[in-house]
Design an enzyme around this catalytic site. Structure first.
Site, mmCIF file in Angstrom:
data_model
loop_
_atom_site.group_PDB
_atom_site.id
_atom_site.type_symbol
_atom_site.label_atom_id
_atom_site.label_comp_id
_atom_site.label_asym_id
_atom_site.label_seq_id
_atom_site.Cartn_x
_atom_site.Cartn_y
_atom_site.Cartn_z
ATOM 1 N N ASP A 24 3.206 6.324 11.619
ATOM 2 C CA ASP A 24 3.193 7.185 10.433
ATOM 3 C C ASP A 24 4.532 7.220 9.708
ATOM 4 O O ASP A 24 5.009 8.292 9.296
ATOM 5 C CB ASP A 24 2.757 8.615 10.808
ATOM 6 C CG ASP A 24 1.300 8.668 11.225
ATOM 7 O OD1 ASP A 24 0.480 8.005 10.558
ATOM 8 O OD2 ASP A 24 0.984 9.339 12.224
ATOM 9 N N LYS A 54 9.514 -2.307 4.018
ATOM 10 C CA LYS A 54 10.652 -2.176 4.929
ATOM 11 C C LYS A 54 10.569 -3.219 6.037
ATOM 12 O O LYS A 54 9.493 -3.502 6.560
ATOM 13 C CB LYS A 54 10.593 -0.770 5.544
ATOM 14 C CG LYS A 54 11.680 -0.422 6.490
ATOM 15 C CD LYS A 54 12.569 0.659 5.908
ATOM 16 C CE LYS A 54 13.873 0.826 6.643
ATOM 17 N NZ LYS A 54 14.714 -0.359 6.660
ATOM 18 N N SER A 56 15.209 4.372 11.081
ATOM 19 C CA SER A 56 15.574 3.844 9.757
ATOM 20 C C SER A 56 14.987 4.740 8.661
ATOM 21 O O SER A 56 15.610 4.983 7.627
ATOM 22 C CB SER A 56 15.020 2.427 9.582
ATOM 23 O OG SER A 56 15.918 1.488 10.087
ATOM 24 N N LYS A 62 3.130 -1.699 12.228
ATOM 25 C CA LYS A 62 4.026 -0.832 12.999
ATOM 26 C C LYS A 62 4.279 0.482 12.250
ATOM 27 O O LYS A 62 4.169 1.564 12.822
ATOM 28 C CB LYS A 62 5.350 -1.585 13.185
ATOM 29 C CG LYS A 62 6.347 -0.922 14.067
ATOM 30 C CD LYS A 62 7.607 -1.757 14.159
ATOM 31 C CE LYS A 62 7.344 -3.141 14.714
ATOM 32 N NZ LYS A 62 8.580 -3.895 14.971
ATOM 33 N N LYS A 118 9.814 -8.474 5.790
ATOM 34 C CA LYS A 118 10.782 -9.095 6.702
ATOM 35 C C LYS A 118 11.589 -10.111 5.923
ATOM 36 O O LYS A 118 11.094 -10.709 4.966
ATOM 37 C CB LYS A 118 10.058 -9.805 7.864
ATOM 38 C CG LYS A 118 10.928 -9.948 9.083
ATOM 39 C CD LYS A 118 10.954 -8.661 9.874
ATOM 40 C CE LYS A 118 11.836 -8.735 11.088
ATOM 41 N NZ LYS A 118 11.682 -7.527 11.918
ATOM 42 N N HIS A 121 0.839 -1.211 0.000
ATOM 43 C CA HIS A 121 0.000 0.000 0.000
ATOM 44 C C HIS A 121 0.863 1.246 0.000
ATOM 45 O O HIS A 121 0.440 2.321 -0.388
ATOM 46 C CB HIS A 121 -0.959 0.019 1.194
ATOM 47 C CG HIS A 121 -0.286 0.273 2.507
ATOM 48 N ND1 HIS A 121 0.505 -0.656 3.127
ATOM 49 C CD2 HIS A 121 -0.250 1.365 3.304
ATOM 50 C CE1 HIS A 121 0.981 -0.142 4.256
ATOM 51 N NE2 HIS A 121 0.533 1.082 4.377
HETATM 52 P P1 NAD Z 1 19.845 -9.255 19.269
HETATM 53 O O1 NAD Z 1 20.287 -10.448 18.508
HETATM 54 O O2 NAD Z 1 20.710 -8.053 19.279
HETATM 55 O O3 NAD Z 1 19.549 -9.614 20.799
HETATM 56 C C1 NAD Z 1 18.715 -10.629 21.279
HETATM 57 C C2 NAD Z 1 19.275 -11.083 22.618
HETATM 58 O O4 NAD Z 1 18.366 -11.996 23.238
HETATM 59 C C3 NAD Z 1 20.605 -11.812 22.489
HETATM 60 O O5 NAD Z 1 21.541 -11.240 23.372
HETATM 61 C C4 NAD Z 1 20.246 -13.251 22.846
HETATM 62 O O6 NAD Z 1 21.336 -13.949 23.447
HETATM 63 C C5 NAD Z 1 19.110 -13.044 23.821
HETATM 64 N N1 NAD Z 1 18.265 -14.225 24.004
HETATM 65 C C6 NAD Z 1 17.948 -15.191 23.116
HETATM 66 N N2 NAD Z 1 17.109 -16.098 23.662
HETATM 67 C C7 NAD Z 1 16.908 -15.697 24.942
HETATM 68 C C8 NAD Z 1 16.151 -16.224 26.020
HETATM 69 N N3 NAD Z 1 15.430 -17.337 25.887
HETATM 70 N N4 NAD Z 1 16.160 -15.556 27.199
HETATM 71 C C9 NAD Z 1 16.876 -14.424 27.351
HETATM 72 N N5 NAD Z 1 17.621 -13.883 26.350
HETATM 73 C C10 NAD Z 1 17.634 -14.502 25.158
HETATM 74 O O7 NAD Z 1 18.394 -8.937 18.693
HETATM 75 P P2 NAD Z 1 17.613 -7.563 18.792
HETATM 76 O O8 NAD Z 1 17.866 -6.797 17.552
HETATM 77 O O9 NAD Z 1 17.848 -6.953 20.109
HETATM 78 O O10 NAD Z 1 16.101 -8.094 18.671
HETATM 79 C C11 NAD Z 1 15.401 -8.606 19.782
HETATM 80 C C12 NAD Z 1 13.914 -8.581 19.490
HETATM 81 O O11 NAD Z 1 13.515 -7.244 19.191
HETATM 82 C C13 NAD Z 1 13.460 -9.417 18.297
HETATM 83 O O12 NAD Z 1 12.154 -9.893 18.553
HETATM 84 C C14 NAD Z 1 13.409 -8.401 17.170
HETATM 85 O O13 NAD Z 1 12.525 -8.799 16.129
HETATM 86 C C15 NAD Z 1 12.892 -7.198 17.910
HETATM 87 N N6 NAD Z 1 13.179 -5.904 17.287
HETATM 88 C C16 NAD Z 1 14.436 -5.500 16.989
HETATM 89 C C17 NAD Z 1 14.657 -4.239 16.452
HETATM 90 C C18 NAD Z 1 16.034 -3.691 16.174
HETATM 91 O O14 NAD Z 1 16.126 -2.501 15.813
HETATM 92 N N7 NAD Z 1 17.095 -4.448 16.349
HETATM 93 C C19 NAD Z 1 13.559 -3.394 16.181
HETATM 94 C C20 NAD Z 1 12.275 -3.831 16.499
HETATM 95 C C21 NAD Z 1 12.099 -5.086 17.058
#
Ligand code: NAD
Length: 473
Positions: A101, A72, A364, A96, A108, A67
């Site tokens: 906005d 992204k 971003s 999201k 993904k 849309h």
């Molecule tokens: P990351 O890889 O930097 O960190 C994830 C951390 O979680 C790691 O340190 C890992 O060891 C730990 N982990 C894994 N399994 C675990 C468990 N069972 N218990 C405790 N810790 C555990 O990833 P991230 O970028 O921080 O992403 C984390 C979440 O946030 C994901 O769901 C991702 O989709 C979401 N997210 C990330 C971003 C971003 O900008 N990076 C933005 C929006 C959403």
């Protein structure tokens, strides 16, 4: 509970939330179906030669909604990933972006690989080859589809993606805008790395700032003094914990996959990270109690629980024992639909992922704008602003007879740098989006929670885009 949601897949969970929210809209069934489904799913395998030898890996890129273009969404590197998960995450990206906005559709990507098991040079080969596969089918490009980091990937991988894309598109002036989350020296924007965590803090600040909502939860207004537990000390969790601590909250618990630690008097986040680097584990941190079963951390005493690791951590199984009054979803999809029903009945406030972790995609968006404009934010106006403030101070001095000190002058007459503008744009985005969804939540007593309100907000915005495109009446 009518039927067990534990058996629903991640994507089905997302769609269940969508269906629940769509009842509060008046859009025709066909339009809702169009919004809900994934517009395109690219599932592929690709060969790589790594230090482990010749291997065939599986990759995905799911483009959920056209849309708005580009679409992204991050790229996940995990050996547990499957197509359903990528579809769910792509859909969440659409909602999201709409909630905050940011004018993108959702997408993904994923590579089924555990990066911890590979050499850095292997990860580079895998990343570059994955990018080439995206280029082959036009699933990447500044106006088409713009990836970003996610679980298991970071600025380093984004730099390889940008470099590979630029090499395949020589002379393409906007090539750097094909991916965000790059290092600053490679076209990234200041503040992107910490943006998701900072956005979580801004969201919490706004939510906790509402005295009426806090009174219902039995809490005092403000983030300051609130006891926080964070699960996952990666990009999102570390920065969320750090900004909450800086904002006056007390981080009482931290969890990683090897276990959790808890200290009711507080844990210094940087000292814990240092301890983990030195010892290889979060456990045995001085003064803290160990919990080798990491999931137990979710049930410990606190005001705010921030799951920031992976999806489906708060389930029907542990939700009844959760003590937090506020669940601040840092990760995508950490709460199952069944768990949410239990939490709702207990009066817990869940601040949903699709709003709360939108700081990453918001910044971003700023990075993408910077790449397209080819100029650093603040470059044109910083000095101009500074001199305008200076002139104002001078006029004030003349009118009042007061002389400003050097440090007062430096503080007041400061032009905005890139980081100031990024953080200000992020705060404005998170604050106004929170108030938008809270207003929807409070507008109708049948709307059960903030997640439903956020979905209603997203559905209405995406529907409007389709209607404006003339695709639906
Ligand atoms: P990351 O890889 O930097 O960190 C994830 C951390 O979680 C790691 O340190 C890992 O060891 C730990 N982990 C894994 N399994 C675990 C468990 N069972 N218990 C405790 N810790 C555990 O990833 P991230 O970028 O921080 O992403 C984390 C979440 O946030 C994901 O769901 C991702 O989709 C979401 N997210 C990330 C971003 C971003 O900008 N990076 C933005 C929006 C959403």
């Amino acid at each position: 509970m009518s039927n067990s949601m534990e058996t629903l897949s991640f994507f089905e969970n997302v769609n269940r939330n969508f269906d629940r929210a769509s009842q509060f809209t008046s859009h025709p069934k066909g339009l809702l179906e169009q919004i809900k489904g994934c517009n395109s799913v690219y599932s592929f395998q690709f060969p790589v030669r790594t230090s482990k030898g010749f291997q065939v890996l599986h990759g995905w890129r799911v483009e959920h909604s056209y849309h708005k273009l580009p679409v992204k969404g991050g790229i996940r590197y995990a050996d547990s990933v499957d197509e359903d998960e990528v579809k769910a995450l792509a859909a969440l990206m659409t909602y999201k972006c709409a909630v905050v906005d940011v004018p993108f559709g959702g997408a993904k990507g994923a590579i089924k690989v555990n990066p911890k098991e590979y050499e850095v040079t292997d990860i580079e080969v895998i990343t570059r080859r994955y990018t080439a596969e995206l280029i082959r089918k036009n699933y990447i490009g500044p106006g088409v589809d713009v990836p970003a980091p996610d679980y298991g990937s970071g600025p380093r991988e984004m730099a390889w993606i940008a470099d590979t894309y630029a090499a395949f598109n020589p002379g393409k002036i906007d090539a750097l805008a094909c991916v965000t989350g790059k290092p600053v020296a490679e076209g990234g924007v200041r503040g992107r790395t910490e943006a998701t965590g900072r956005g979580i803090f801004f969201g919490l600040k706004e939510a906790c700032g509402n005295a009426e909502d806090m009174r219902i939860l039995g809490l005092t207004p403000g983030v300051s003094g609130k006891r926080v537990i964070v699960q996952g000390l990666g990009n999102v969790g570390y920065h969320a914990a750090k900004f909450c601590q800086e904002g006056g909250a007390v981080v009482v618990g931290l969890a990683e996959y090897e276990g959790a630690i808890y200290n009711p008097n507080g844990l210094d986040i940087d000292s814990v990270v240092k301890h983990r680097k030195e010892t290889g584990s979060i456990l045995k941190f001085p003064g803290a109690k160990d919990y080798p079963n990491t999931l137990e951390s979710l049930e410990l005493d606190c005001d705010i629980l921030i799951p920031a690791a992976l999806e489906r951590q708060i389930t029907e199984g542990n939700a009844p024992r959760i003590k937090a009054k506020i669940i601040a979803e840092g990760a995508n999809g950490p709460t199952t639909a069944d768990a949410e029903e239990i939490l709702l009945k207990k009066g817990v406030m869940v601040i949903p992922d699709m709003y709360l972790n939108a700081g990453g995609v918001t910044v971003s968006y700023f990075e993408w704008l910077k790449n397209l404009s080819h100029v650093r934010f603040g470059r044109m106006d910083k000095r101009f602003e500074q001199s305008a403030f200076d002139k104002m101070l001078h006029a004030l001095e003349q009118a009042t007879g007061k002389t400003f000190s050097e440090s007062e002058r430096n503080q007041i007459a400061k032009g905005a740098d890139e980081i100031d503008l990024v953080n200000s744009g992020l705060e404005e985005t998170m604050t106004s989006a929170y108030n938008q969804i809270r207003e929807i939540w409070k507008s109708d007593s049948r709307i059960p929670d903030l997640r439903t309100a956020a979905f209603i907000s997203a559905i209405n915005k995406v529907a409007t885009a389709y209607i404006e495109l003339g695709i639906f009446p």
